[in-house]
Design a protein around this motif. Structure first.
Motif, PDB file in Angstrom:
ATOM      1  N   GLN A 150     -32.208  15.071  13.794  1.00 53.76           N
ATOM      2  CA  GLN A 150     -31.372  13.933  14.209  1.00 53.76           C
ATOM      3  C   GLN A 150     -30.274  14.349  15.188  1.00 53.76           C
ATOM      4  OE1 GLN A 150     -30.174  12.549  10.360  1.00 53.76           O
ATOM      5  NE2 GLN A 150     -31.873  11.079  10.203  1.00 53.76           N
ATOM      6  N   ARG A 151     -29.906  15.622  15.149  1.00 54.04           N
ATOM      7  CA  ARG A 151     -28.880  16.121  16.072  1.00 54.04           C
ATOM      8  C   ARG A 151     -29.477  16.790  17.298  1.00 54.04           C
ATOM      9  NH1 ARG A 151     -27.277  15.144  11.507  1.00 54.04           N
ATOM     10  NH2 ARG A 151     -25.147  14.541  11.044  1.00 54.04           N
ATOM     11  N   GLY A 152     -30.798  16.671  17.467  1.00 58.94           N
ATOM     12  CA  GLY A 152     -31.452  17.194  18.672  1.00 58.94           C
ATOM     13  C   GLY A 152     -31.676  18.694  18.645  1.00 58.94           C
ATOM     14  N   ILE A 153     -31.602  19.288  17.460  1.00 56.99           N
ATOM     15  CA  ILE A 153     -31.788  20.748  17.372  1.00 56.99           C
ATOM     16  C   ILE A 153     -33.287  21.067  17.311  1.00 56.99           C
ATOM     17  CG2 ILE A 153     -31.405  22.793  15.912  1.00 56.99           C
ATOM     18  CD1 ILE A 153     -28.727  21.321  15.041  1.00 56.99           C
ATOM     19  N   ASP A 154     -33.764  21.852  18.287  1.00 55.53           N
ATOM     20  CA  ASP A 154     -35.189  22.198  18.358  1.00 55.53           C
ATOM     21  C   ASP A 154     -35.432  23.651  18.006  1.00 55.53           C
ATOM     22  OD1 ASP A 154     -36.046  19.676  19.507  1.00 55.53           O
ATOM     23  OD2 ASP A 154     -34.967  20.320  21.298  1.00 55.53           O
ATOM     24  N   GLN A 155     -34.424  24.479  18.211  1.00 54.76           N
ATOM     25  CA  GLN A 155     -34.632  25.910  18.023  1.00 54.76           C
ATOM     26  C   GLN A 155     -33.365  26.563  17.468  1.00 54.76           C
ATOM     27  OE1 GLN A 155     -35.587  28.033  21.627  1.00 54.76           O
ATOM     28  NE2 GLN A 155     -36.364  29.782  20.496  1.00 54.76           N
ATOM     29  N   ILE A 156     -33.562  27.564  16.610  1.00 55.32           N
ATOM     30  CA  ILE A 156     -32.418  28.313  16.078  1.00 55.32           C
ATOM     31  C   ILE A 156     -32.680  29.802  16.292  1.00 55.32           C
ATOM     32  CG2 ILE A 156     -31.013  28.823  14.044  1.00 55.32           C
ATOM     33  CD1 ILE A 156     -31.854  26.098  12.906  1.00 55.32           C
ATOM     34  N   LEU A 157     -31.770  30.459  16.973  1.00 51.66           N
ATOM     35  CA  LEU A 157     -31.871  31.907  17.194  1.00 51.66           C
ATOM     36  C   LEU A 157     -31.013  32.602  16.140  1.00 51.66           C
ATOM     37  CD1 LEU A 157     -31.336  31.892  21.077  1.00 51.66           C
ATOM     38  CD2 LEU A 157     -33.493  31.729  19.807  1.00 51.66           C
ATOM     39  N   LEU A 158     -31.531  33.686  15.576  1.00 46.10           N
ATOM     40  CA  LEU A 158     -30.818  34.348  14.477  1.00 46.10           C
ATOM     41  C   LEU A 158     -30.883  35.856  14.625  1.00 46.10           C
ATOM     42  CD1 LEU A 158     -29.549  34.189  11.553  1.00 46.10           C
ATOM     43  CD2 LEU A 158     -31.893  34.345  10.705  1.00 46.10           C
ATOM     44  N   SER A 159     -29.773  36.516  14.299  1.00 42.73           N
ATOM     45  CA  SER A 159     -29.784  37.975  14.192  1.00 42.73           C
ATOM     46  C   SER A 159     -29.052  38.373  12.911  1.00 42.73           C
ATOM     47  CB  SER A 159     -29.117  38.593  15.429  1.00 42.73           C
ATOM     48  OG  SER A 159     -29.243  39.995  15.368  1.00 42.73           O
ATOM     49  N   ILE A 160     -29.587  39.362  12.201  1.00 48.68           N
ATOM     50  CA  ILE A 160     -29.018  39.833  10.921  1.00 48.68           C
ATOM     51  C   ILE A 160     -28.776  41.334  11.026  1.00 48.68           C
ATOM     52  CG2 ILE A 160     -29.508  40.205   8.449  1.00 48.68           C
ATOM     53  CD1 ILE A 160     -31.363  37.780   8.519  1.00 48.68           C
ATOM     54  N   LEU A 174     -36.619  25.472   9.002  1.00 50.46           N
ATOM     55  CA  LEU A 174     -35.922  24.449   8.220  1.00 50.46           C
ATOM     56  C   LEU A 174     -36.953  23.574   7.533  1.00 50.46           C
ATOM     57  CD1 LEU A 174     -33.227  23.255  10.811  1.00 50.46           C
ATOM     58  CD2 LEU A 174     -33.031  25.068   9.091  1.00 50.46           C
ATOM     59  N   SER A 175     -36.584  23.002   6.401  1.00 51.64           N
ATOM     60  CA  SER A 175     -37.482  22.070   5.724  1.00 51.64           C
ATOM     61  C   SER A 175     -36.654  20.955   5.088  1.00 51.64           C
ATOM     62  CB  SER A 175     -38.316  22.806   4.669  1.00 51.64           C
ATOM     63  OG  SER A 175     -37.452  23.433   3.754  1.00 51.64           O
ATOM     64  N   GLY A 176     -37.360  19.954   4.573  1.00 44.24           N
ATOM     65  CA  GLY A 176     -36.720  18.881   3.799  1.00 44.24           C
ATOM     66  C   GLY A 176     -35.618  18.149   4.546  1.00 44.24           C
ATOM     67  N   GLU A 177     -34.596  17.765   3.785  1.00 42.00           N
ATOM     68  CA  GLU A 177     -33.471  16.991   4.337  1.00 42.00           C
ATOM     69  C   GLU A 177     -32.744  17.770   5.424  1.00 42.00           C
ATOM     70  OE1 GLU A 177     -30.736  14.074   2.008  1.00 42.00           O
ATOM     71  OE2 GLU A 177     -31.044  15.857   0.759  1.00 42.00           O
ATOM     72  N   THR A 178     -32.703  19.093   5.279  1.00 42.79           N
ATOM     73  CA  THR A 178     -31.983  19.926   6.263  1.00 42.79           C
ATOM     74  C   THR A 178     -32.688  19.869   7.613  1.00 42.79           C
ATOM     75  OG1 THR A 178     -31.348  21.344   4.429  1.00 42.79           O
ATOM     76  CG2 THR A 178     -31.007  22.228   6.637  1.00 42.79           C
ATOM     77  N   SER A 179     -34.020  19.841   7.579  1.00 44.51           N
ATOM     78  CA  SER A 179     -34.799  19.739   8.812  1.00 44.51           C
ATOM     79  C   SER A 179     -34.551  18.375   9.477  1.00 44.51           C
ATOM     80  CB  SER A 179     -36.275  19.922   8.457  1.00 44.51           C
ATOM     81  OG  SER A 179     -37.067  19.619   9.543  1.00 44.51           O
ATOM     82  N   THR A 180     -34.520  17.309   8.664  1.00 47.70           N
ATOM     83  CA  THR A 180     -34.250  15.960   9.195  1.00 47.70           C
ATOM     84  C   THR A 180     -32.861  15.926   9.826  1.00 47.70           C
ATOM     85  OG1 THR A 180     -35.561  15.097   7.384  1.00 47.70           O
ATOM     86  CG2 THR A 180     -34.165  13.502   8.541  1.00 47.70           C
TER      87      THR A 180
END
Ligand code: COA
Length: 127
Positions: free
Chosen positions: A101-111, A91-97
């Protein structure tokens, strides 16, 4: 690790092909990072990979519990491919902020993608 949210999405690959043919860079640059554009355009079936990343971005927005709202930008949810091919979210920019702010540290993804559809699933976690 605590799971904060789960999101999934499915995208019609032909829809992405149409968007690229109709709008070219004005579409790809609004939705994808330059890293993602380089990755997808280097592949034989670029639309399949663009569609997988579109699904990934929507899945992440759903996992946030918000969907596409102010402060979240498509090209700030970036899929980075590991050497193994495994996708990771950056994540970057405003989306990362927004995520921090919601305490999200990690995102797991599968495609995954087939001939007609691409799909993705994302899980957002706090440490
Ligand atoms: C990972 C693997 C199971 C993908 O399965 P598949 O049915 O071929 O392809 P799918 O459409 O379901 O999934 C493709 C997506 O899987 C993801 N993926 C690729 N490698 C991955 C890995 N090692 N771990 C997790 N996810 C992976 C990617 O996101 C890819 O899409 P992308 O290139 O647009 O980012 C398969 O490629 C594999 O076993 N790879 C490891 C061995 C290898 O690289 N072999 C090369 C051919 S011999």
């Amino acid at each position: 690790m605590r799971i904060l949210g789960l999101g999934t999405d499915i995208v019609e690959i032909s829809r992405v092909t149409d968007m690229i043919e109709r709008h070219a860079e004005s579409f790809t640059e609004r939705i994808y990072s330059s890293y993602e554009i380089d990755y997808c355009s280097s592949k034989k079936n670029a639309s399949q990979h663009y569609a997988g990343r579109w699904a990934a971005k929507e899945a992440v927005m759903k996992a946030f519990g918000t969907g596409f709202i102010k402060g979240i930008h498509w090209n700030e949810i970036e899929v980075i491919s590991q050497q193994s091919g495994q996708p990771e979210v950056r994540l970057s920019g405003e989306t990362s902020t927004f995520a921090r702010q919601r305490g999200i540290d990690q995102i797991l993804l599968s495609i995954s993608h087939g001939k007609e559809y691409a799909t993705a699933t994302a899980i957002v976690c706090s440490e």
